[in-house]
Design a protein around this motif. Structure first.
Motif, short mmCIF file in Angstrom:
data_model
loop_
_atom_site.label_atom_id
_atom_site.label_comp_id
_atom_site.label_asym_id
_atom_site.label_seq_id
_atom_site.Cartn_x
_atom_site.Cartn_y
_atom_site.Cartn_z
N ASN A 197 0.96 -1.19 -0.18
CA ASN A 197 0.25 0.27 0.03
C ASN A 197 1.12 1.01 -0.48
OD1 ASN A 197 0.57 0.30 2.65
ND2 ASN A 197 -0.78 -0.32 3.94
N ARG A 198 0.04 2.18 -0.50
CA ARG A 198 0.84 3.51 0.36
C ARG A 198 1.95 3.70 0.79
NH1 ARG A 198 -0.79 9.84 -2.91
NH2 ARG A 198 1.20 10.34 -2.89
N VAL A 226 -3.48 3.85 -15.36
CA VAL A 226 -3.31 3.16 -16.21
C VAL A 226 -4.65 4.04 -17.20
CG1 VAL A 226 -6.07 1.34 -16.74
CG2 VAL A 226 -4.11 1.31 -14.58
N ASP A 227 -4.46 3.91 -18.27
CA ASP A 227 -4.93 4.96 -19.67
C ASP A 227 -5.85 4.83 -19.65
OD1 ASP A 227 -1.88 5.50 -20.17
OD2 ASP A 227 -1.69 4.42 -21.27
N ALA A 240 -15.65 -4.64 -13.08
CA ALA A 240 -14.11 -5.03 -13.52
C ALA A 240 -13.52 -4.51 -13.55
CB ALA A 240 -14.83 -5.63 -15.29
N GLY A 241 -13.59 -2.57 -13.53
CA GLY A 241 -12.67 -2.20 -13.05
C GLY A 241 -11.28 -2.79 -12.30
N GLY A 266 -2.42 4.99 -5.41
CA GLY A 266 -4.04 5.60 -4.86
C GLY A 266 -4.38 5.32 -6.21
N GLY A 267 -6.04 4.75 -5.95
CA GLY A 267 -6.70 5.19 -7.30
C GLY A 267 -6.01 3.52 -7.99
N GLU A 268 -6.08 4.19 -9.33
CA GLU A 268 -5.37 3.80 -10.66
C GLU A 268 -4.20 3.96 -10.89
OE1 GLU A 268 -7.47 6.98 -13.40
OE2 GLU A 268 -7.67 5.73 -11.50
#
Length: 360
Positions: A197-198, A226-227, A240-241, A266-268
């Motif tokens: 984790n961060r 992530v694009d 799915a994400g 964090g996030g993507e």
């Protein structure tokens, strides 16, 4: 702050050795105070020079162990030395007292120290052997008729208590270690992806950058995004994400080297820390990740790519900090996005170089 931290500044409270080292120093200090004080009392008050010699010998031995540990000695070796020294002290005291005045009670302080410093298996063997010897010693005293109201009942009580202590402390130490390992895993792992984790990745970056400056070796970081992740969520759903993030985390773990640290920023966004790695090697790692993601869909018909910004600390520039390193990586990540995504951008001596791949 523990006073011994001045000897071992790299051992923080989140280090699994922290409490073990703390116990080693605590036992040594107690031994130093005990032997020094009792030795003086045996000379001045009790006129027992022979016992005082034993006390001062223990003081010198404890001081030698303290010196060894404080100068960077192996903690595992130190744990064994401290435990065996304690065993010697306890058995010598019991023999000198010939089992009188409940001297055998002192042996009950051995299990918690032995199990904590040596672990469940070694702690069981050491404690079991010492208790077995004390039981035999008590049995011999009964045959010699040593005064002190010793009886066969006393022998049975000692055996029962000793057996209970071995099993209880073995179970306690094993449970404590398992709980600690689980807590460590929970506190350092991202619950979704299973990678770091961060918080852990932040702390690791600070530590590795400090080591980089000390050893004059480079450290590189890869900041990944992530694009078009929002489009994936909108088109396929958030479940799915999440699966895409998990799959990308797995790809990074499989593509990076054993010593590299992979974490969710964090996030993507993800961050990879590459110790002892210059910009060229970091770019090779980043390109392998991009190429791997371009080869096949991550999930069924879901394709996902990443943009990567790379920054490298040379290890020789005192101006390199965690903040400047992250800022450079972030700047290069934005450039990778601006260049069409699915791209790697690295800085070599403040010159941004792009390695382009097919964009999405």
């Amino acid at each position: 702050m523990k006073y011994w931290r001045k000897y071992h500044p790299t051992i923080g409270t989140d280090d699994p050795r922290y409490h073990q080292v703390s116990l080693i120093y605590s036992v040594l200090l107690i031994m130093l105070i005990y032997f020094g004080l009792i030795g003086l009392l045996n000379i001045t008050l009790f006129d027992a020079a022979d016992i005082a010699i034993y006390d001062f010998s223990g003081f010198v031995l404890a001081a030698a162990i303290y010196f060894y540990v404080s100068r960077g000695g192996n903690f595992k070796v130190a744990g064994w030395i401290v435990t065996l020294t304690l065993v010697f002290v306890l058995l010598a005291f019991i023999h000198l007292a010939e089992g009188r005045n409940y001297s055998l009670l002192w042996v009950t302080i051995l299990p918690p120290i032995a199990f904590f410093l040596l672990g469940p298996t070694a702690g069981t063997w050491v404690t079991g052997l010492v208790f077995a010897y004390c039981g035999w010693f008590l049995y011999k005293l009964l045959g010699l008729g040593v005064p002190g109201n010793l009886s066969l009942g006393a022998l049975f009580n000692f055996v029962e208590v000793a057996t209970a202590q071995v099993f209880l402390f073995r179970y306690y130490e094993r449970s404590r270690r398992e709980a600690y390992e689980q807590l460590q895993k929970t506190s350092t792992t991202d619950p979704l992806t299973g990678i770091f984790n961060r918080l852990h990745i932040d702390n690791s970056l600070k530590s590795l950058l400090a080591s980089s400056k000390r050893d004059l070796k480079p450290t590189s970081i890869l900041l990944l995004d992530v694009d078009h992740f929002k489009r994936i969520n909108d088109e396929y759903g958030h479940i799915a994400g999440d699966k895409v993030l998990v799959a990308i985390g797995s790809v990074m773990k499989e593509t990076t080297r054993e010593g590299d640290l992979v974490g969710r920023w964090g996030g993507e966004e993800f961050l990879i820390i590459c110790p002892d790695t210059d910009g060229d090697k970091a770019a090779n790692i980043a390109n392998r990740i991009v190429e791997r993601l371009n080869k096949q869909p991550l999930l069924d018909d879901i394709n996902a790519t990443v943009s990567i910004g790379i920054a490298t600390a040379s290890g020789r520039d005192k101006k390199d900090t965690v903040e400047t390193l992250l800022q450079t990586a972030d700047k290069n990540l934005y450039k990778a996005k601006a260049d069409g995504r699915n791209t790697v951008v690295a800085s070599y001596d403040d010159i941004a170089l792009t390695s382009a791949h097919s964009t999405t």
